[in-house]
Write a protein that holds these residues in place. Sequence first.
Motif, PDB file in Angstrom:
ATOM      1  N   UNK A  65       0.896  -1.246  -0.064  1.00 51.49           N
ATOM      2  CA  UNK A  65       0.065   0.065   0.012  1.00 51.49           C
ATOM      3  C   UNK A  65       1.014   1.238  -0.003  1.00 51.49           C
ATOM      4  N   UNK A  66       0.608   2.146  -0.852  1.00 53.12           N
ATOM      5  CA  UNK A  66       1.333   3.466  -1.044  1.00 53.12           C
ATOM      6  C   UNK A  66       0.128   4.715  -0.867  1.00 53.12           C
ATOM      7  N   UNK A  67       0.511   5.595  -0.099  1.00 57.59           N
ATOM      8  CA  UNK A  67      -0.514   6.611  -0.174  1.00 57.59           C
ATOM      9  C   UNK A  67       0.159   8.190  -0.084  1.00 57.59           C
ATOM     10  N   UNK A  68      -0.543   9.199  -0.269  1.00 54.60           N
ATOM     11  CA  UNK A  68      -0.092  10.306   0.012  1.00 54.60           C
ATOM     12  C   UNK A  68      -0.644  11.045   1.600  1.00 54.60           C
ATOM     13  N   UNK A  69      -1.273  10.105   2.255  1.00 56.42           N
ATOM     14  CA  UNK A  69      -1.606  10.306   3.715  1.00 56.42           C
ATOM     15  C   UNK A  69      -0.794  10.277   4.638  1.00 56.42           C
ATOM     16  N   UNK A  70       0.009  11.329   5.417  1.00 59.17           N
ATOM     17  CA  UNK A  70       0.787  11.376   6.268  1.00 59.17           C
ATOM     18  C   UNK A  70       0.674  10.896   7.519  1.00 59.17           C
ATOM     19  N   UNK A  71      -0.296  10.461   8.056  1.00 58.52           N
ATOM     20  CA  UNK A  71      -0.681  10.029   9.423  1.00 58.52           C
ATOM     21  C   UNK A  71      -1.373   8.737   9.507  1.00 58.52           C
ATOM     22  N   UNK A  72      -0.732   7.675   8.949  1.00 55.68           N
ATOM     23  CA  UNK A  72      -1.709   6.283   8.914  1.00 55.68           C
ATOM     24  C   UNK A  72      -1.759   5.800  10.039  1.00 55.68           C
ATOM     25  N   UNK A  73      -2.572   4.936  10.272  1.00 53.82           N
ATOM     26  CA  UNK A  73      -2.974   4.227  11.537  1.00 53.82           C
ATOM     27  C   UNK A  73      -3.093   2.575  11.299  1.00 53.82           C
ATOM     28  N   UNK A 105      -7.426   8.704   9.312  1.00 57.37           N
ATOM     29  CA  UNK A 105      -8.131   9.406  10.038  1.00 57.37           C
ATOM     30  C   UNK A 105      -7.099  10.570  10.761  1.00 57.37           C
ATOM     31  N   UNK A 106      -7.731  11.647  11.073  1.00 58.51           N
ATOM     32  CA  UNK A 106      -6.734  12.863  11.686  1.00 58.51           C
ATOM     33  C   UNK A 106      -6.397  12.196  13.147  1.00 58.51           C
ATOM     34  N   UNK A 107      -5.245  12.131  13.539  1.00 58.20           N
ATOM     35  CA  UNK A 107      -4.978  11.683  14.783  1.00 58.20           C
ATOM     36  C   UNK A 107      -5.629  12.255  16.086  1.00 58.20           C
ATOM     37  N   UNK A 108      -5.448  13.627  16.157  1.00 61.41           N
ATOM     38  CA  UNK A 108      -6.128  14.466  17.160  1.00 61.41           C
ATOM     39  C   UNK A 108      -6.773  15.608  16.507  1.00 61.41           C
ATOM     40  N   UNK A 109      -7.994  15.721  16.365  1.00 62.39           N
ATOM     41  CA  UNK A 109      -8.611  16.794  15.753  1.00 62.39           C
ATOM     42  C   UNK A 109      -8.743  17.950  16.456  1.00 62.39           C
ATOM     43  N   UNK A 110      -9.339  19.058  15.966  1.00 62.76           N
ATOM     44  CA  UNK A 110      -9.555  20.525  16.581  1.00 62.76           C
ATOM     45  C   UNK A 110     -10.464  20.266  17.772  1.00 62.76           C
ATOM     46  N   UNK A 111     -11.296  19.649  17.870  1.00 64.21           N
ATOM     47  CA  UNK A 111     -12.205  19.401  19.049  1.00 64.21           C
ATOM     48  C   UNK A 111     -11.795  18.456  19.816  1.00 64.21           C
ATOM     49  N   UNK A 112     -11.078  17.717  19.451  1.00 61.76           N
ATOM     50  CA  UNK A 112     -10.300  16.723  20.634  1.00 61.76           C
ATOM     51  C   UNK A 112      -9.219  17.599  21.387  1.00 61.76           C
ATOM     52  N   UNK A 113      -8.535  18.420  20.647  1.00 59.25           N
ATOM     53  CA  UNK A 113      -7.667  19.423  21.314  1.00 59.25           C
ATOM     54  C   UNK A 113      -8.276  20.429  22.042  1.00 59.25           C
ATOM     55  N   UNK A 114      -9.344  20.804  21.839  1.00 52.73           N
ATOM     56  CA  UNK A 114     -10.108  21.896  22.472  1.00 52.73           C
ATOM     57  C   UNK A 114     -10.743  21.296  23.742  1.00 52.73           C
ATOM     58  N   UNK A 115     -11.041  20.313  23.657  1.00 53.00           N
ATOM     59  CA  UNK A 115     -11.789  19.160  24.780  1.00 53.00           C
ATOM     60  C   UNK A 115     -10.558  19.120  26.043  1.00 53.00           C
ATOM     61  N   UNK A 116      -9.339  18.395  25.444  1.00 51.71           N
ATOM     62  CA  UNK A 116      -8.184  18.353  26.258  1.00 51.71           C
ATOM     63  C   UNK A 116      -7.699  19.455  26.958  1.00 51.71           C
ATOM     64  N   UNK A 117      -7.797  20.777  25.917  1.00 53.58           N
ATOM     65  CA  UNK A 117      -7.422  21.941  26.738  1.00 53.58           C
ATOM     66  C   UNK A 117      -8.725  22.363  27.649  1.00 53.58           C
ATOM     67  N   UNK A 118      -9.676  22.166  27.643  1.00 45.40           N
ATOM     68  CA  UNK A 118     -10.758  22.442  28.583  1.00 45.40           C
ATOM     69  C   UNK A 118     -10.595  21.628  29.957  1.00 45.40           C
ATOM     70  N   UNK A 119     -10.352  20.559  29.866  1.00 41.41           N
ATOM     71  CA  UNK A 119      -9.743  19.761  31.326  1.00 41.41           C
ATOM     72  C   UNK A 119      -8.685  20.366  31.944  1.00 41.41           C
ATOM     73  N   UNK A 120      -8.040  21.159  31.475  1.00 37.75           N
ATOM     74  CA  UNK A 120      -7.018  21.848  32.169  1.00 37.75           C
ATOM     75  C   UNK A 120      -7.511  23.316  32.778  1.00 37.75           C
TER      76      UNK A 120
END
Length: 456
Positions: A249-257, A310-325
Amino acid sequence: METQNNNPQQNKIGHWLKTSITARMLMVGFLVIILLIPLSYISSLINERAFRQTDVVNEINSKWGNHVLVYGPVLKLPYKTYTETKTYNEKTKTYFKETQTHIKYAYIFPENLDSKVNVNSKTLNRGNFESAVFTTQMVFSGHYIPVDLKAKGIKQEDIVWNEATIIIKTSNLKGIKSEVQIKLNDKAYNFETNFNQNDKNNLDVLESSFIKGETLFATKSTKFNFSITFNGSRQIEIIPIGKTTTMQMDSNWADPSFMGNYLPNDETKQITENGFKADWKVLHINRAFSQQHLKNIPNLNQFAFGTKFMVMVDEYQKSERSAKYGFLVIGLTFLVFFLIQTLSKINIHPFQYLMIGLALTMFYTLLVSISEHSNFLKAYLIAGISVIVLITLYSKSILKTFKFPLFIGASLSALYAFIYVIIQLENYALLVGSIGLFLILAIVMFVSRKIDWNNG
């Protein structure tokens, strides 16, 4: 006379609230608890926007194409089975034997299955939301060895060779963007959708036209190859039904899981900012199913392997993690003001603490709203600078000096920078966070060592 008698007591309570360290600590702690209410509403807002994003992404993906799972090719061979029934004849006083013929199916997996998968990914936008989708061309090749079902108790003469077919199963029938043909020893056979297939794997079935199987599968090996082009999203998987199965498999996707029971070879795996390349090899000894199945094909989805896009950590996940602090930010900021008030003897009103706390909570609403129109870093910088400048200027009006407001601004800048670093980390977030909190505690202990805690 009663008012005059109560005035000394009221003045004493007021004086205690203004001068007592204990009273100030209780007041600050109470305000921190109160500010947890807007923080909880902000967390709910973030979750609501994240759910909205999920709904939009699912809608985009359903129209473009769902996740891709390919299961095949599988040789489907009909064969005859026989049952005898005895009927008693009253007139002749004898039993009459009647033989009934039934058609059942054997499913034969290929000896080897090689696949080459090229994936071109991109993003689709709807409003403020975006989804990662892809177009993939999957090319399969391999061969079947001569079919021998004697070990299954089936004679060669009972196989209905002329009604043999090839079936391919997929999770994304809607996303197929090209006609599907399979070549068996260079002769092409077309596929049609089999809507009557009762598939326990919840997969759609493509079935070829009838094949003269005796000339292809009875006495010699048969090569095959076919290709499928999909519009899809989320992930690509295959099931290793070959006795030896490989996938490139080869792809232009930079963050494979990489997912499933089998991981790609570390020696050949390459991941760069421009994409990735990966190779898999699965042997029959690595999975717990045989190459021949009677009556039906078992559910083998658990053996699938591939890549998640898939995006590993999207904007809402980061905002949610930020709000936990949020509790930490408010608590430490109030602690700084408390220490300044205690050490400098400057009086800070509870209302002023409340205004500072509300300004700190506004950081998260700014962060979420701005990140929907920009990337997370820009949103974090704009929200952070806005709140730091606001609190610094407000502190100047409270503390009547430049020294303490500048210290507060620098402390908030360091704190927000520290939290941003933690949010970006995946594997070391707990370690860095623990070390940072330890250092903060050490600084507070050092600064507060000269406070006379016995005074109030």
